[in-house]
Design a protein around this motif. Structure first.
Motif, PDB file in Angstrom:
ATOM      1  N   ASN A  50     -32.738 -23.913  45.249  1.00 41.13           N
ATOM      2  CA  ASN A  50     -33.886 -24.764  44.929  1.00 41.13           C
ATOM      3  C   ASN A  50     -34.479 -24.514  43.542  1.00 41.13           C
ATOM      4  O   ASN A  50     -35.579 -24.987  43.231  1.00 41.13           O
ATOM      5  CB  ASN A  50     -34.996 -24.646  45.988  1.00 41.13           C
ATOM      6  N   ARG A  51     -33.744 -23.807  42.682  1.00 40.99           N
ATOM      7  CA  ARG A  51     -34.168 -23.616  41.292  1.00 40.99           C
ATOM      8  C   ARG A  51     -33.273 -24.392  40.332  1.00 40.99           C
ATOM      9  O   ARG A  51     -33.334 -24.199  39.118  1.00 40.99           O
ATOM     10  CB  ARG A  51     -34.125 -22.125  40.929  1.00 40.99           C
ATOM     11  N   GLY A  52     -32.475 -25.287  40.860  1.00 37.34           N
ATOM     12  CA  GLY A  52     -31.499 -25.992  40.034  1.00 37.34           C
ATOM     13  C   GLY A  52     -32.106 -26.869  38.959  1.00 37.34           C
ATOM     14  O   GLY A  52     -31.488 -27.098  37.915  1.00 37.34           O
ATOM     15  N   TRP A  53     -33.311 -27.375  39.182  1.00 42.40           N
ATOM     16  CA  TRP A  53     -33.938 -28.240  38.177  1.00 42.40           C
ATOM     17  C   TRP A  53     -34.213 -27.467  36.889  1.00 42.40           C
ATOM     18  O   TRP A  53     -34.048 -27.986  35.789  1.00 42.40           O
ATOM     19  CB  TRP A  53     -35.238 -28.828  38.735  1.00 42.40           C
ATOM     20  N   THR A  54     -34.615 -26.207  37.035  1.00 43.49           N
ATOM     21  CA  THR A  54     -34.831 -25.354  35.860  1.00 43.49           C
ATOM     22  C   THR A  54     -33.529 -25.174  35.089  1.00 43.49           C
ATOM     23  O   THR A  54     -33.494 -25.275  33.856  1.00 43.49           O
ATOM     24  CB  THR A  54     -35.368 -23.985  36.290  1.00 43.49           C
ATOM     25  N   TYR A  55     -32.448 -24.923  35.817  1.00 44.49           N
ATOM     26  CA  TYR A  55     -31.157 -24.714  35.158  1.00 44.49           C
ATOM     27  C   TYR A  55     -30.661 -26.013  34.529  1.00 44.49           C
ATOM     28  O   TYR A  55     -30.060 -26.003  33.445  1.00 44.49           O
ATOM     29  CB  TYR A  55     -30.129 -24.200  36.179  1.00 44.49           C
ATOM     30  N   ALA A  56     -30.925 -27.132  35.196  1.00 40.62           N
ATOM     31  CA  ALA A  56     -30.479 -28.431  34.686  1.00 40.62           C
ATOM     32  C   ALA A  56     -31.148 -28.748  33.359  1.00 40.62           C
ATOM     33  O   ALA A  56     -30.506 -29.241  32.421  1.00 40.62           O
ATOM     34  CB  ALA A  56     -30.770 -29.525  35.703  1.00 40.62           C
ATOM     35  N   LYS A  57     -32.456 -28.493  33.253  1.00 43.02           N
ATOM     36  CA  LYS A  57     -33.175 -28.771  32.010  1.00 43.02           C
ATOM     37  C   LYS A  57     -32.667 -27.883  30.876  1.00 43.02           C
ATOM     38  O   LYS A  57     -32.545 -28.339  29.731  1.00 43.02           O
ATOM     39  CB  LYS A  57     -34.679 -28.575  32.217  1.00 43.02           C
ATOM     40  N   TYR A  58     -32.396 -26.634  31.191  1.00 46.36           N
ATOM     41  CA  TYR A  58     -31.869 -25.718  30.172  1.00 46.36           C
ATOM     42  C   TYR A  58     -30.519 -26.209  29.671  1.00 46.36           C
ATOM     43  O   TYR A  58     -30.254 -26.237  28.464  1.00 46.36           O
ATOM     44  CB  TYR A  58     -31.741 -24.320  30.776  1.00 46.36           C
ATOM     45  N   LEU A  59     -29.664 -26.632  30.602  1.00 47.09           N
ATOM     46  CA  LEU A  59     -28.345 -27.144  30.229  1.00 47.09           C
ATOM     47  C   LEU A  59     -28.472 -28.395  29.377  1.00 47.09           C
ATOM     48  O   LEU A  59     -27.775 -28.539  28.358  1.00 47.09           O
ATOM     49  CB  LEU A  59     -27.532 -27.436  31.490  1.00 47.09           C
ATOM     50  N   LEU A  60     -29.356 -29.316  29.743  1.00 46.19           N
ATOM     51  CA  LEU A  60     -29.488 -30.571  29.012  1.00 46.19           C
ATOM     52  C   LEU A  60     -29.968 -30.354  27.591  1.00 46.19           C
ATOM     53  O   LEU A  60     -29.595 -31.101  26.677  1.00 46.19           O
ATOM     54  CB  LEU A  60     -30.439 -31.514  29.755  1.00 46.19           C
ATOM     55  N   GLY A  61     -30.782 -29.317  27.372  1.00 49.18           N
ATOM     56  CA  GLY A  61     -31.200 -29.005  26.006  1.00 49.18           C
ATOM     57  C   GLY A  61     -30.019 -28.664  25.127  1.00 49.18           C
ATOM     58  O   GLY A  61     -29.900 -29.131  23.991  1.00 49.18           O
ATOM     59  N   HIS A  62     -29.086 -27.860  25.644  1.00 49.43           N
ATOM     60  CA  HIS A  62     -27.876 -27.514  24.896  1.00 49.43           C
ATOM     61  C   HIS A  62     -26.989 -28.742  24.720  1.00 49.43           C
ATOM     62  O   HIS A  62     -26.406 -28.953  23.648  1.00 49.43           O
ATOM     63  CB  HIS A  62     -27.112 -26.402  25.628  1.00 49.43           C
TER      64      HIS A  62
END
Length: 398
Positions: free
Chosen positions: A231-243
């Motif tokens: 349930n923390r995937g949204w945080t990881y998704a935003k980090y990935l999208l920045g890169h």
């Protein structure tokens, strides 16, 4: 601000140029410069040539097998390799899931997956968008239900670029349907050979099928393939999208295509007995593109060096918008230079060794493919409208 390269930086530029000149396979160079289709084997060969030199992960720290280059060295490397006709390095492993694993994954997961990325021992793809969840990614419906030591995944992803080549997919799934949309999402790493995974091609305007829809029907995924916490995937998704958004700027691609544009304009007839390049209005258009590209390069360097180790911020949205627009503008002007010779188009002309059965320059018909293909840059990685919302909220403060 001194924009001149130091002696050491210029020496590095020459080192990269010499390496590419001596080691980039001629058949790959010809495909890229001729706007022909680059296949999986071409990407893998080039990655492995670079990795043998120690340059397989230009953006990674040395601790994880990368080059440890600074932002300027990475920029020089991208410009020189792509300008010389090298294919773009596959972003899915290197600049998308790789940084996420370095920051959020367990040491055992890092040890399992990261060393296999630079040599493309694992070919990755992205499982984010769904038919009803693209720009509104938080509304995704693909579900993962935990049963013992496994998750059971059901759902559909779309626009999964190169999924037909992929060994693994990093996938956003809903693991808590009762929580707020952003708080019930997790990230799983799924083996594409798992029973229940089906990939179906989506044919795009240029006749290719690099993008696909991917179906999951009762796919079993080991719990150990969960990235970070449930349930923390949204945080990881935003980090990935920045890169991802920073890499979409495509500065090296733009420099190569601008050079190609000048070459085409020097060859193309203006219909009045002269060259397209002799027309003052055409020169003005090319000059404006070149100035915009130089400005983008300075912006990209500023964004890349201003993070202080925190990773790409909302400034990446500005880079993404301008990079997308420039790639489209250059492709559009190439089409203008091609004129009527650029409109007769068939996908088979993109295959290696193909010769377009039309009058006019050989490069003209494939230019249409580039124009078609570049239309999608303002959508993937986050649509332009979404990026403007991010800029308004996070930078301007609206």
């Amino acid at each position: 601000m001194d924009l001149r390269y130091t002696a050491a930086e210029q020496a590095f530029r020459e080192e990269v140029r010499a390496f590419v000149r001596e080691n980039l396979p001629a058949d790959i160079r010809e495909k890229v410069l001729g706007h022909q289709r680059v296949e999986k084997d071409d990407y893998v060969r080039w990655h492995r040539i670079l990795n043998a030199r120690g340059w397989g992960a230009p953006t990674w720290p040395k601790a994880h097998g990368g080059t440890g280059w600074n932002a300027l060295e990475r920029l020089i490397f991208e410009i020189e390799t792509l300008s010389a006709g090298a294919p773009r390095l596959l972003p899915f492993g290197l600049t998308m899931i790789g940084p996420v694993l370095m920051k959020y994954a367990s040491p055992s997961m890092q040890e399992r997956f990261l060393p296999r990325i630079p040599d493309v021992d694992d070919f990755w793809c992205q499982g984010y968008s769904e038919p009803g969840s693209g720009s509104d990614l938080a509304s995704l419906k693909t579900r993962a239900v935990r049963k013992g030591d496994k998750y059971i995944v059901n759902g559909q992803k779309t626009w999964t670029t190169m999924a037909h080549f992929a060994d693994w997919i990093f996938c956003l799934v809903r693991t808590d349907s009762e929580a707020k949309p952003q708080e019930g999402i997790s990230m799983l790493l799924i083996d594409m050979k798992s029973p229940g995974v089906t990939v179906r091609p989506i044919v795009t305007l240029d006749g290719g099928h690099d993008v696909n829809e991917t179906w999951f029907e009762d796919v079993e995924v080991p719990v150990e393939n969960l990235v970070g916490e449930e349930n923390r995937g949204w945080t990881y998704a935003k980090y990935l999208l920045g890169h991802e958004r920073t890499s979409i700027a495509g500065i090296g691609h733009c420099y190569r295509e601008l050079r190609q544009l000048k070459h085409y304009a020097a060859q193309g007839a203006d219909g009045k007995g002269g060259r397209m390049l002799d027309d003052a209005r055409m020169r003005d258009k090319i000059a404006r593109l070149e100035m915009d590209l130089m400005a983008l390069e300075m912006l990209l360097l500023r964004v890349a060096t201003a993070g202080g180790g925190r990773g790409p911020g909302p400034e990446a949205s500005i880079v993404k918008i301008r990079g997308s627009e420039l790639q489209q503008d250059i492709a559009m002007l190439q089409q203008e230079v091609a004129g009527p010779h650029g409109w007769p188009y068939a996908p088979q002309w993109l295959e290696a060794g193909a010769h377009a059965p039309v009058s006019g320059p050989q490069w003209a018909p494939p230019a249409a493919s580039t124009y078609f293909d570049m239309r999608k840059t303002s959508i993937y990685g986050g649509a332009t409208e979404v990026q403007k919302n991010i800029i308004a909220k996070m930078i301007i403060g609206f």
